[in-house]
Design a protein around this motif. Structure first.
Motif, PDB file in Angstrom:
ATOM      1  N   THR A  37      11.441  14.229   7.306  1.00 25.53           N
ATOM      2  CA  THR A  37      10.865  12.897   7.943  1.00 25.53           C
ATOM      3  C   THR A  37      10.918  12.160   6.487  1.00 25.53           C
ATOM      4  OG1 THR A  37       9.478  14.204   9.520  1.00 25.53           O
ATOM      5  CG2 THR A  37       8.796  11.979   8.730  1.00 25.53           C
ATOM      6  N   TYR A  38      10.684  12.561   5.353  1.00 23.37           N
ATOM      7  CA  TYR A  38      10.383  11.633   4.191  1.00 23.37           C
ATOM      8  C   TYR A  38      11.676  11.450   3.521  1.00 23.37           C
ATOM      9  CZ  TYR A  38       5.486  11.492   5.213  1.00 23.37           C
ATOM     10  OH  TYR A  38       4.361  11.555   5.785  1.00 23.37           O
ATOM     11  N   LYS A  61       8.433   5.011   3.436  1.00 26.81           N
ATOM     12  CA  LYS A  61       7.886   6.239   4.288  1.00 26.81           C
ATOM     13  C   LYS A  61       6.706   6.899   3.342  1.00 26.81           C
ATOM     14  CE  LYS A  61      12.066   7.613   6.403  1.00 26.81           C
ATOM     15  NZ  LYS A  61      13.084   8.699   6.988  1.00 26.81           N
TER      16      LYS A  61
END
Length: 114
Positions: A37-38, A48
């Motif tokens: 996700t990051y 992010k």
């Protein structure tokens, strides 16, 4: 105070190793999803991390806040940007976030002092 940063990172690494070492598919996949996700994408890793920090502050997760503070620091977030992040988190989360902002400001100062 850099010792507080090292203690946090050592404990986090040690316990992540214990948790991931149990080979629970759901937990391991969740950790992998978090990592991905990051990663760099349509949004930069810096953006992010700043988003993660606001969410962590609103959710009042001090460990998460420390993690995202350090990652934001590594991504080159400035103190001016950091205090705008704090402002967003406090507006979204309300005054209950103020104690977490104090601890976040203290950890930010420690990061800068190292």
């Amino acid at each position: 105070m850099a010792n507080a940063i090292q203690e946090f990172n050592n404990y986090r690494a040690k316990m992540n190793e214990v948790i991931l070492g149990k080979q629970n598919k759901v937990i391991n996949r969740l950790f992998n999803l978090d990592t991905n996700t990051y990663a760099e994408g349509a949004l930069s890793t810096k953006t992010k991390e700043m988003l993660g920090l606001v969410a962590s502050m609103v959710l009042r997760c001090d460990d998460c806040i420390k993690y995202h503070l350090e990652k934001s620091f590594q991504q080159g977030v400035t103190t001016e940007e950091m205090y705008e992040i704090f402002a967003v988190a406090n507006i979204v989360g309300g005054t209950i976030v103020i104690p977490h902002t104090r601890r976040a400001a203290e950890f930010w100062e420690e990061l800068q002092a190292q």
